[in-house]
Design a protein around this motif. Structure first.
Motif, PDB file in Angstrom:
ATOM      1  N   ASP A 105      -7.276  -3.952 -14.814  1.00  0.00           N
ATOM      2  CA  ASP A 105      -7.951  -3.597 -13.564  1.00  0.00           C
ATOM      3  C   ASP A 105      -7.797  -4.698 -12.518  1.00  0.00           C
ATOM      4  N   ALA A 106      -7.839  -5.956 -12.939  1.00  0.00           N
ATOM      5  CA  ALA A 106      -7.685  -7.068 -11.990  1.00  0.00           C
ATOM      6  C   ALA A 106      -6.279  -7.073 -11.390  1.00  0.00           C
ATOM      7  N   PHE A 107      -5.275  -6.859 -12.229  1.00  0.00           N
ATOM      8  CA  PHE A 107      -3.906  -6.806 -11.712  1.00  0.00           C
ATOM      9  C   PHE A 107      -3.741  -5.617 -10.765  1.00  0.00           C
ATOM     10  N   THR A 108      -4.305  -4.482 -11.144  1.00  0.00           N
ATOM     11  CA  THR A 108      -4.237  -3.296 -10.298  1.00  0.00           C
ATOM     12  C   THR A 108      -4.942  -3.540  -8.967  1.00  0.00           C
ATOM     13  N   ALA A 109      -6.088  -4.231  -8.999  1.00  0.00           N
ATOM     14  CA  ALA A 109      -6.815  -4.547  -7.766  1.00  0.00           C
ATOM     15  C   ALA A 109      -5.987  -5.458  -6.871  1.00  0.00           C
ATOM     16  N   ALA A 110      -5.301  -6.433  -7.468  1.00  0.00           N
ATOM     17  CA  ALA A 110      -4.467  -7.343  -6.678  1.00  0.00           C
ATOM     18  C   ALA A 110      -3.308  -6.601  -6.024  1.00  0.00           C
ATOM     19  N   VAL A 111      -2.684  -5.685  -6.760  1.00  0.00           N
ATOM     20  CA  VAL A 111      -1.574  -4.906  -6.205  1.00  0.00           C
ATOM     21  C   VAL A 111      -2.089  -3.936  -5.146  1.00  0.00           C
ATOM     22  N   LEU A 112      -3.212  -3.302  -5.419  1.00  0.00           N
ATOM     23  CA  LEU A 112      -3.786  -2.340  -4.482  1.00  0.00           C
ATOM     24  C   LEU A 112      -4.179  -3.015  -3.168  1.00  0.00           C
ATOM     25  N   GLY A 113      -4.776  -4.186  -3.245  1.00  0.00           N
ATOM     26  CA  GLY A 113      -5.215  -4.881  -2.038  1.00  0.00           C
ATOM     27  C   GLY A 113      -4.091  -5.597  -1.325  1.00  0.00           C
ATOM     28  N   GLY A 114      -3.060  -5.989  -2.042  1.00  0.00           N
ATOM     29  CA  GLY A 114      -1.953  -6.744  -1.465  1.00  0.00           C
ATOM     30  C   GLY A 114      -1.802  -8.058  -2.210  1.00  0.00           C
ATOM     31  N   MET A 147      -7.134   8.649 -12.411  1.00  0.00           N
ATOM     32  CA  MET A 147      -7.552   8.599 -11.009  1.00  0.00           C
ATOM     33  C   MET A 147      -7.251   7.231 -10.388  1.00  0.00           C
ATOM     34  N   VAL A 148      -7.529   6.143 -11.129  1.00  0.00           N
ATOM     35  CA  VAL A 148      -7.282   4.800 -10.601  1.00  0.00           C
ATOM     36  C   VAL A 148      -5.799   4.619 -10.291  1.00  0.00           C
ATOM     37  N   PHE A 149      -4.943   4.983 -11.236  1.00  0.00           N
ATOM     38  CA  PHE A 149      -3.515   4.767 -11.022  1.00  0.00           C
ATOM     39  C   PHE A 149      -2.929   5.792 -10.053  1.00  0.00           C
ATOM     40  N   SER A 150      -3.542   6.950  -9.929  1.00  0.00           N
ATOM     41  CA  SER A 150      -3.096   7.901  -8.909  1.00  0.00           C
ATOM     42  C   SER A 150      -3.361   7.349  -7.511  1.00  0.00           C
ATOM     43  N   VAL A 151      -4.536   6.756  -7.310  1.00  0.00           N
ATOM     44  CA  VAL A 151      -4.838   6.140  -6.017  1.00  0.00           C
ATOM     45  C   VAL A 151      -3.886   4.969  -5.765  1.00  0.00           C
ATOM     46  N   LEU A 152      -3.591   4.190  -6.793  1.00  0.00           N
ATOM     47  CA  LEU A 152      -2.647   3.082  -6.647  1.00  0.00           C
ATOM     48  C   LEU A 152      -1.273   3.588  -6.217  1.00  0.00           C
ATOM     49  N   VAL A 153      -0.787   4.649  -6.849  1.00  0.00           N
ATOM     50  CA  VAL A 153       0.525   5.203  -6.505  1.00  0.00           C
ATOM     51  C   VAL A 153       0.525   5.729  -5.075  1.00  0.00           C
ATOM     52  N   VAL A 155      -1.386   4.828  -2.537  1.00  0.00           N
ATOM     53  CA  VAL A 155      -1.434   3.706  -1.596  1.00  0.00           C
ATOM     54  C   VAL A 155      -0.074   3.025  -1.513  1.00  0.00           C
ATOM     55  N   LEU A 156       0.573   2.802  -2.653  1.00  0.00           N
ATOM     56  CA  LEU A 156       1.862   2.116  -2.642  1.00  0.00           C
ATOM     57  C   LEU A 156       2.973   2.971  -2.037  1.00  0.00           C
ATOM     58  N   VAL A 157       2.836   4.286  -2.082  1.00  0.00           N
ATOM     59  CA  VAL A 157       3.842   5.138  -1.433  1.00  0.00           C
ATOM     60  C   VAL A 157       3.766   4.967   0.080  1.00  0.00           C
ATOM     61  N   PHE A 158       2.548   4.931   0.627  1.00  0.00           N
ATOM     62  CA  PHE A 158       2.387   4.859   2.073  1.00  0.00           C
ATOM     63  C   PHE A 158       2.297   3.432   2.600  1.00  0.00           C
ATOM     64  N   ARG A 159       1.818   2.501   1.796  1.00  0.00           N
ATOM     65  CA  ARG A 159       1.747   1.082   2.187  1.00  0.00           C
ATOM     66  C   ARG A 159       2.239   0.236   1.022  1.00  0.00           C
ATOM     67  N   PRO A 160       3.538   0.016   0.905  1.00  0.00           N
ATOM     68  CA  PRO A 160       4.095  -0.704  -0.247  1.00  0.00           C
ATOM     69  C   PRO A 160       3.573  -2.130  -0.414  1.00  0.00           C
ATOM     70  N   SER A 161       3.048  -2.728   0.645  1.00  0.00           N
ATOM     71  CA  SER A 161       2.523  -4.091   0.539  1.00  0.00           C
ATOM     72  C   SER A 161       1.048  -4.109   0.145  1.00  0.00           C
ATOM     73  N   GLY A 162       0.425  -2.962  -0.072  1.00  0.00           N
ATOM     74  CA  GLY A 162      -0.988  -2.899  -0.420  1.00  0.00           C
ATOM     75  C   GLY A 162      -1.840  -2.620   0.800  1.00  0.00           C
ATOM     76  N   LEU A 163      -3.143  -2.497   0.587  1.00  0.00           N
ATOM     77  CA  LEU A 163      -4.053  -2.137   1.673  1.00  0.00           C
ATOM     78  C   LEU A 163      -4.097  -3.198   2.774  1.00  0.00           C
ATOM     79  N   LEU A 164      -4.225  -4.459   2.404  1.00  0.00           N
ATOM     80  CA  LEU A 164      -4.324  -5.527   3.392  1.00  0.00           C
ATOM     81  C   LEU A 164      -3.120  -6.463   3.371  1.00  0.00           C
ATOM     82  N   GLY A 165      -2.115  -6.140   2.597  1.00  0.00           N
ATOM     83  CA  GLY A 165      -0.931  -6.994   2.490  1.00  0.00           C
ATOM     84  C   GLY A 165      -0.048  -6.880   3.715  1.00  0.00           C
ATOM     85  N   ALA A 166       0.585  -7.982   4.050  1.00  0.00           N
ATOM     86  CA  ALA A 166       1.510  -7.984   5.187  1.00  0.00           C
ATOM     87  C   ALA A 166       2.876  -7.508   4.707  1.00  0.00           C
TER      88      ALA A 166
END
Length: 171
Positions: A105-114, A147-153, A155-166
């Protein structure tokens, strides 16, 4: 034994905010603030960012790359140890595989956020917590990871750098 009593600090029966919840907030918020200050405003933080961006250039600038990597792992280990103690106190249990799902979950959170973005990782962790809670409450426990990994996928489809990633330029 229950080291931290599970009492409700609020007078409402509908909203439960216990001593354990207060303990989590009282430990994590100062640690997150201290980590942010360390990474953004200290020489060690500047060296960490330089080594993460380009170790060869950091070495040429006089930064002891091996020392910085060691300090980073030491800091990460201290934070992980603190998190595991809080997790065990909150859930009243310890088992040999308790860090596996939390680490995932921590790794997923880091990828999801950027990746490399502390506020993004915090936002990703909060979002994952909300997804896990709402899925457990309104759908079924078996579907939480889906559900968690579906949201991750998504987000990464539309924002490959994550939610707040540059966005990162291609090299």
């Amino acid at each position: 034994p229950d080291l931290v009593p599970n009492i409700n600090l609020l007078s409402s029966n509908n909203v439960v905010f216990g001593l354990k919840d207060l303990l989590v907030l009282a430990v994590t918020i100062p640690l997150m603030a201290a980590l942010t200050v360390l990474v953004k405003f200290t020489k060690l933080g500047k060296a960490m960012r330089a080594v993460a961006q380009n170790p060869s250039a950091a070495r040429l600038m006089g930064i002891n790359v091996d020392r910085i990597i060691g300090m980073t792992f030491m800091l990460g280990g201290a934070l992980a140890g603190t998190a595991s103690v809080i997790y065990a106190l909150y859930n009243n249990t310890v088992h040999f595989q308790m860090g596996y799902r939390v680490g995932l979950d921590a790794f997923t959170a880091a990828v999801l956020g950027g990746i490399g973005n502390l506020p993004g990782a915090l936002l990703g962790g909060l979002l994952i917590g909300l997804i896990r809670t709402f899925t457990d409450q309104y759908i079924a426990t078996e579907w939480i990871n889906v559900m968690v990994f579906s949201v991750l996928v998504v987000v990464l489809v539309f924002r490959p750098s994550g939610l707040l990633g540059a966005p990162v330029r291609d090299k």
